[in-house]
Design a protein around this motif. Sequence first.
Motif, mmCIF file in Angstrom:
data_model
loop_
_atom_site.group_PDB
_atom_site.id
_atom_site.type_symbol
_atom_site.label_atom_id
_atom_site.label_comp_id
_atom_site.label_asym_id
_atom_site.label_seq_id
_atom_site.Cartn_x
_atom_site.Cartn_y
_atom_site.Cartn_z
ATOM 1 N N ASP A 190 0.824 -1.215 0.000
ATOM 2 C CA ASP A 190 0.000 0.000 0.000
ATOM 3 C C ASP A 190 0.856 1.263 0.000
ATOM 4 O OD1 ASP A 190 -2.411 -1.499 0.131
ATOM 5 O OD2 ASP A 190 -2.149 -1.706 2.292
ATOM 6 N N GLY A 191 2.121 1.117 -0.445
ATOM 7 C CA GLY A 191 3.046 2.250 -0.430
ATOM 8 C C GLY A 191 2.582 3.464 -1.204
ATOM 9 N N PRO A 192 2.092 3.295 -2.448
ATOM 10 C CA PRO A 192 1.645 4.471 -3.204
ATOM 11 C C PRO A 192 0.566 5.274 -2.488
ATOM 12 C CG PRO A 192 1.914 2.606 -4.675
ATOM 13 C CD PRO A 192 2.089 2.075 -3.283
ATOM 14 N N ALA A 193 -0.383 4.581 -1.868
ATOM 15 C CA ALA A 193 -1.445 5.297 -1.141
ATOM 16 C C ALA A 193 -0.860 6.047 0.052
ATOM 17 C CB ALA A 193 -2.513 4.314 -0.674
ATOM 18 N N LEU A 194 0.071 5.390 0.756
ATOM 19 C CA LEU A 194 0.701 6.036 1.913
ATOM 20 C C LEU A 194 1.545 7.227 1.468
ATOM 21 C CD1 LEU A 194 1.815 2.838 3.881
ATOM 22 C CD2 LEU A 194 -0.080 4.371 4.447
ATOM 23 N N LEU A 195 2.220 7.091 0.326
ATOM 24 C CA LEU A 195 3.052 8.187 -0.154
ATOM 25 C C LEU A 195 2.187 9.365 -0.593
ATOM 26 C CD1 LEU A 195 5.901 9.141 -0.603
ATOM 27 C CD2 LEU A 195 5.903 8.034 -2.848
ATOM 28 N N TRP A 196 1.011 9.091 -1.147
ATOM 29 C CA TRP A 196 0.083 10.173 -1.472
ATOM 30 C C TRP A 196 -0.292 10.950 -0.210
ATOM 31 C CZ3 TRP A 196 -0.833 13.041 -5.293
ATOM 32 C CH2 TRP A 196 -0.855 12.587 -6.600
ATOM 33 N N LEU A 197 -0.548 10.217 0.879
ATOM 34 C CA LEU A 197 -0.877 10.875 2.152
ATOM 35 C C LEU A 197 0.297 11.729 2.624
ATOM 36 C CD1 LEU A 197 -2.702 7.991 4.084
ATOM 37 C CD2 LEU A 197 -3.734 10.029 3.059
ATOM 38 N N LEU A 198 1.522 11.206 2.415
ATOM 39 C CA LEU A 198 2.702 11.966 2.823
ATOM 40 C C LEU A 198 2.852 13.225 1.978
ATOM 41 C CD1 LEU A 198 5.013 11.753 4.881
ATOM 42 C CD2 LEU A 198 6.420 10.745 3.077
ATOM 43 N N VAL A 199 2.569 13.138 0.684
ATOM 44 C CA VAL A 199 2.615 14.314 -0.192
ATOM 45 C C VAL A 199 1.664 15.388 0.326
ATOM 46 C CG1 VAL A 199 2.015 15.191 -2.486
ATOM 47 C CG2 VAL A 199 3.353 13.096 -2.265
ATOM 48 N N VAL A 200 0.438 14.968 0.650
ATOM 49 C CA VAL A 200 -0.551 15.910 1.171
ATOM 50 C C VAL A 200 -0.074 16.510 2.492
ATOM 51 C CG1 VAL A 200 -2.898 16.147 2.060
ATOM 52 C CG2 VAL A 200 -2.478 14.789 0.001
ATOM 53 N N GLY A 201 0.472 15.649 3.362
ATOM 54 C CA GLY A 201 0.934 16.120 4.664
ATOM 55 C C GLY A 201 2.074 17.110 4.569
ATOM 56 N N LEU A 202 3.051 16.834 3.702
ATOM 57 C CA LEU A 202 4.180 17.755 3.531
ATOM 58 C C LEU A 202 3.716 19.078 2.925
ATOM 59 C CD1 LEU A 202 6.882 15.250 2.222
ATOM 60 C CD2 LEU A 202 6.835 16.364 4.460
ATOM 61 N N ALA A 203 2.742 18.999 2.016
ATOM 62 C CA ALA A 203 2.173 20.229 1.456
ATOM 63 C C ALA A 203 1.483 21.031 2.552
ATOM 64 C CB ALA A 203 1.180 19.886 0.341
ATOM 65 N N CYS A 204 0.800 20.336 3.461
ATOM 66 C CA CYS A 204 0.157 21.015 4.590
ATOM 67 C C CYS A 204 1.186 21.721 5.467
ATOM 68 C CB CYS A 204 -0.627 19.999 5.433
ATOM 69 S SG CYS A 204 -2.189 19.457 4.698
ATOM 70 N N TYR A 205 2.320 21.064 5.694
ATOM 71 C CA TYR A 205 3.364 21.685 6.513
ATOM 72 C C TYR A 205 3.911 22.935 5.829
ATOM 73 C CZ TYR A 205 7.293 22.156 9.690
ATOM 74 O OH TYR A 205 8.175 22.639 10.629
ATOM 75 N N GLY A 245 9.534 27.106 1.854
ATOM 76 C CA GLY A 245 10.157 26.797 0.570
ATOM 77 C C GLY A 245 10.777 25.417 0.548
ATOM 78 N N ALA A 246 11.481 25.081 1.647
ATOM 79 C CA ALA A 246 12.151 23.779 1.718
ATOM 80 C C ALA A 246 11.146 22.640 1.658
ATOM 81 C CB ALA A 246 12.978 23.695 3.003
ATOM 82 N N TYR A 247 10.041 22.786 2.367
ATOM 83 C CA TYR A 247 9.051 21.701 2.382
ATOM 84 C C TYR A 247 8.202 21.683 1.116
ATOM 85 C CZ TYR A 247 10.249 19.726 6.825
ATOM 86 O OH TYR A 247 10.932 19.065 7.813
ATOM 87 N N ALA A 248 8.112 22.794 0.424
ATOM 88 C CA ALA A 248 7.479 22.776 -0.894
ATOM 89 C C ALA A 248 8.326 21.941 -1.852
ATOM 90 C CB ALA A 248 7.314 24.201 -1.425
ATOM 91 N N VAL A 249 9.648 22.090 -1.760
ATOM 92 C CA VAL A 249 10.559 21.288 -2.578
ATOM 93 C C VAL A 249 10.446 19.815 -2.213
ATOM 94 C CG1 VAL A 249 12.985 20.827 -3.096
ATOM 95 C CG2 VAL A 249 12.177 23.185 -2.971
ATOM 96 N N LEU A 250 10.370 19.509 -0.909
ATOM 97 C CA LEU A 250 10.236 18.125 -0.469
ATOM 98 C C LEU A 250 8.910 17.530 -0.935
ATOM 99 C CD1 LEU A 250 11.661 17.992 3.170
ATOM 100 C CD2 LEU A 250 12.686 17.172 1.059
ATOM 101 N N THR A 251 7.863 18.337 -0.926
ATOM 102 C CA THR A 251 6.565 17.866 -1.414
ATOM 103 C C THR A 251 6.688 17.446 -2.876
ATOM 104 O OG1 THR A 251 5.380 19.346 0.096
ATOM 105 C CG2 THR A 251 4.143 18.474 -1.773
ATOM 106 N N TYR A 252 7.370 18.272 -3.650
ATOM 107 C CA TYR A 252 7.589 17.923 -5.057
ATOM 108 C C TYR A 252 8.426 16.646 -5.167
ATOM 109 C CZ TYR A 252 9.501 17.834 -9.731
ATOM 110 O OH TYR A 252 9.887 17.422 -10.979
ATOM 111 N N GLY A 253 9.444 16.509 -4.295
ATOM 112 C CA GLY A 253 10.288 15.322 -4.322
ATOM 113 C C GLY A 253 9.496 14.055 -4.053
ATOM 114 N N ALA A 254 8.599 14.107 -3.078
ATOM 115 C CA ALA A 254 7.753 12.945 -2.772
ATOM 116 C C ALA A 254 6.820 12.641 -3.939
ATOM 117 C CB ALA A 254 6.946 13.207 -1.508
ATOM 118 N N TRP A 255 6.267 13.695 -4.548
ATOM 119 C CA TRP A 255 5.377 13.515 -5.693
ATOM 120 C C TRP A 255 6.137 12.918 -6.875
ATOM 121 C CZ3 TRP A 255 5.389 15.680 -10.636
ATOM 122 C CH2 TRP A 255 4.228 15.453 -11.383
#
Length: 293
Positions: A67-82, A115-125
């Motif tokens: 279920d990694g892709p679903a979990l990674l989607w949640l992480l993308v959303v979470g990092l974007a929230c941060y 800015g840093a976490y926006a970059v990380l959000t893109y990295g996760a995506w």
Amino acid sequence: MDADPAGAARRAADSPVVDRVARVGFAARGTTYLLMGWIALQLGLGHHPRQQANQKGAFQELAQQPDGPALLWLLVVGLACYAVYRLVDAVWGGRGEPDAKKRVAKRVGSAFRAGAYAVLTYGAWAVLQHRSSSAGEGSGAGLMQHSYGRWLVAAIGAGLVIGGVAQVASGITRRFEKHLKTGQMGPRTRRVVEAVGIVGTTGRGVVFAVIGWFFLDAARTFDPKKAEGLDQSLRELVGHGGGRAVLVAIALGLLAFGLYSWCEARWRRTGKEGRLSPGHLPGADRARGALSR
């Protein structure tokens, strides 16, 4: 319509929605650090993890789980929230800080984190989309190819060392507690959160300082290979005497910071409450905090 758009925007920043966004963000940050700590621990114990011991490696590790892709989607959303939470704090943060310079410094720091976490959000995506991206690797080797690169790498290294030392000081002095709703914790819970916060914040500071040292050394020797970010810095440690023991300690610090971030997801002061200076915290909360000490 609201006659005061700026006032309306500030009220929106203090709303329960932003509070929830912040808490989701802290949980996502905590998950990322837990994964990074797990990979670093494997390295320190002599194993050879498939992934890099950095944010990108953490994203790849999560993507390969059931279920990694679903979990990674949640992480993308979470990092974007941060990132969104830090952006809000960059615009309206520090209103309870009487010192104008400190207020500006806090806002600049929040803007940098956004800015840093926006970059990380893109990295996760990008990992989710199987795209190539250097987001999350933190390498400075490419900068050394430019005429001004050596000085820029040195400046980044100095900033990381200074930031790392500041975080170590924050951990040792428990300065991080002022951001927590300690009055809502029982005595035992508060002791556990304090311990995790001390180890995690200090450990994260050490990691920043280690990376900064390698960047400074790269600038001094004009060797781009030494400015390769977190993963390469940790792998370099393995080759030094006692390096594995140091790496295990660093990994435990990263794991502790991940747990502390989850504690922040539960007890962090956000919105208007988070921007009040310590002397203006709600009296009832201060009283409960004193009783729990």
